[in-house]
Motif scaffolding. Structure first.
Motif, PDB file in Angstrom:
ATOM      1  N   THR A  94      -5.600   3.736 -15.103  1.00 53.06           N
ATOM      2  CA  THR A  94      -6.122   3.305 -13.806  1.00 53.06           C
ATOM      3  C   THR A  94      -5.790   1.852 -13.530  1.00 53.06           C
ATOM      4  OG1 THR A  94      -8.013   4.752 -14.262  1.00 53.06           O
ATOM      5  CG2 THR A  94      -8.244   3.243 -12.417  1.00 53.06           C
ATOM      6  N   TYR A 152      -6.170   3.158  -8.100  1.00 58.65           N
ATOM      7  CA  TYR A 152      -5.201   4.202  -8.416  1.00 58.65           C
ATOM      8  C   TYR A 152      -5.473   4.713  -9.828  1.00 58.65           C
ATOM      9  CZ  TYR A 152      -3.062   1.602  -4.622  1.00 58.65           C
ATOM     10  OH  TYR A 152      -2.847   0.954  -3.434  1.00 58.65           O
ATOM     11  N   ALA A 163      -7.180   6.560  -3.815  1.00 61.97           N
ATOM     12  CA  ALA A 163      -5.749   6.359  -3.583  1.00 61.97           C
ATOM     13  C   ALA A 163      -5.428   6.395  -2.091  1.00 61.97           C
ATOM     14  CB  ALA A 163      -4.950   7.426  -4.326  1.00 61.97           C
ATOM     15  N   THR A 223      -8.942  10.773  -5.538  1.00 58.82           N
ATOM     16  CA  THR A 223      -8.059  11.109  -4.417  1.00 58.82           C
ATOM     17  C   THR A 223      -8.391  10.238  -3.211  1.00 58.82           C
ATOM     18  OG1 THR A 223      -7.961  13.359  -5.269  1.00 58.82           O
ATOM     19  CG2 THR A 223      -7.199  13.037  -3.009  1.00 58.82           C
ATOM     20  N   PRO A 228      -0.455  11.931  -9.640  1.00 60.05           N
ATOM     21  CA  PRO A 228      -1.767  12.118  -9.010  1.00 60.05           C
ATOM     22  C   PRO A 228      -2.485  13.330  -9.615  1.00 60.05           C
ATOM     23  CG  PRO A 228      -0.059  11.803  -7.344  1.00 60.05           C
ATOM     24  CD  PRO A 228       0.652  11.947  -8.656  1.00 60.05           C
ATOM     25  N   THR A 235       0.871  -1.176   0.000  1.00 49.46           N
ATOM     26  CA  THR A 235       0.000   0.000   0.000  1.00 49.46           C
ATOM     27  C   THR A 235       0.912   1.230   0.000  1.00 49.46           C
ATOM     28  OG1 THR A 235      -0.098  -0.041   2.400  1.00 49.46           O
ATOM     29  CG2 THR A 235      -1.895  -1.122   1.228  1.00 49.46           C
ATOM     30  N   TRP A 253      -4.177   7.560 -12.296  1.00 50.33           N
ATOM     31  CA  TRP A 253      -3.165   8.598 -12.529  1.00 50.33           C
ATOM     32  C   TRP A 253      -3.601   9.533 -13.638  1.00 50.33           C
ATOM     33  CZ3 TRP A 253      -1.803   3.542 -11.423  1.00 50.33           C
ATOM     34  CH2 TRP A 253      -0.817   3.329 -10.448  1.00 50.33           C
ATOM     35  N   ASN A 271      -6.125   3.256  -0.686  1.00 50.29           N
ATOM     36  CA  ASN A 271      -5.422   2.177  -1.398  1.00 50.29           C
ATOM     37  C   ASN A 271      -6.416   1.192  -2.024  1.00 50.29           C
ATOM     38  OD1 ASN A 271      -2.262   2.144  -1.217  1.00 50.29           O
ATOM     39  ND2 ASN A 271      -3.016   3.048   0.688  1.00 50.29           N
ATOM     40  N   MET A 280       0.314   8.311  -3.275  1.00 53.57           N
ATOM     41  CA  MET A 280       0.333   7.604  -4.561  1.00 53.57           C
ATOM     42  C   MET A 280       1.584   7.991  -5.361  1.00 53.57           C
ATOM     43  SD  MET A 280      -2.770   7.721  -7.227  1.00 53.57           S
ATOM     44  CE  MET A 280      -2.436   7.704  -8.956  1.00 53.57           C
TER      45      MET A 280
END
Ligand code: COA
Length: 184
Positions: A88, A71, A65, A62, A21, A5, A73, A68, A9
């Motif tokens: 993702t 994710y 992330a 947000t 991020p 984790t 980006w 966890n 991020m």
């Protein structure tokens, strides 16, 4: 080794783009991607109509992330930091060390190899830093650009799931693809 984790991020760098991020400043850039009906043709939800859609996505991503859970980006041009798409890792299953991949790119950026570059960096992160064993993708069978990109990256077609999505009154199938760490 388990799937880690992250406190924050991580960003992932490639030659022309970086995965980083998303921040509230990216809302207009994101609307230019997700508000384009052609880009959203085979997406699992309709095109955005409002800047608020972007604000909500950034908040959701947000939180995802921070928990966890998934994710997503921003794909930012190294020259200027404009966000031209996202990629993702979601459905992260730590016990089975697998996740699903998703990605989207602004229309005028297609055909330059930028998403292949971003996905290359993402796969290196996913199989390296995250120690995943398997990555999956769920693609509309008519989405040739996406299938081409994934197969070029080494993904293998594993099956067809019928009538899996109901989007905007349309019923859509899914081609499921997979890539194993041992094949990467
Ligand atoms: C799927 C998607 C990201 C593919 O974008 P793309 O730009 O075609 O993908 P790539 O980065 O792999 O670029 C490949 C193309 O760039 C060309 N190219 C040009 N310069 C290149 C370079 N330096 N390196 C690699 N390819 C290059 C390739 O020849 C190829 O063109 P071709 O398709 O005519 O053969 C884009 O179509 C998209 O955002 N679609 C909408 C969202 C979507 O459907 N997402 C997938 C859901 S699963």
């Amino acid at each position: 080794m388990n799937v880690p984790t992250f406190e924050t991020m991580p960003s992932v760098a490639a030659a022309r783009v970086s995965l980083r991020p998303l921040t509230p400043n990216d809302a207009d850039d994101l609307l230019a991607v997700f508000g384009d009906a052609e880009v959203m043709r085979f997406w699992s939800s309709p095109p955005w109509t409002d800047r608020n859609d972007a604000v909500e996505l950034i908040e959701r991503v947000t939180r995802g992330a921070a928990d966890n859970a998934f994710y997503q980006w921003g794909i930012a041009l190294n020259d200027g930091n404009t966000v031209i798409g996202t990629c993702t890792l979601f459905q992260v299953d730590r016990r089975n060390r697998r996740a699903e991949i998703g990605f989207i790119l602004r229309r005028d950026m297609w055909g330059k190899g930028l998403m292949s570059e971003a996905i290359g960096a993402l796969l290196s992160f996913a199989f390296g830093t995250m120690n995943l064993h398997r990555i999956e993708a769920d693609v509309d069978p008519r989405n040739e650009n996406c299938l081409k990109l994934l197969e070029r990256a080494g993904f293998v077609r594993e099956g067809l799931l019928r009538e899996r999505w109901l989007v905007n009154g349309e019923v859509n199938d899914s081609v499921m693809l997979g890539l194993l760490a041992s094949e990467y």
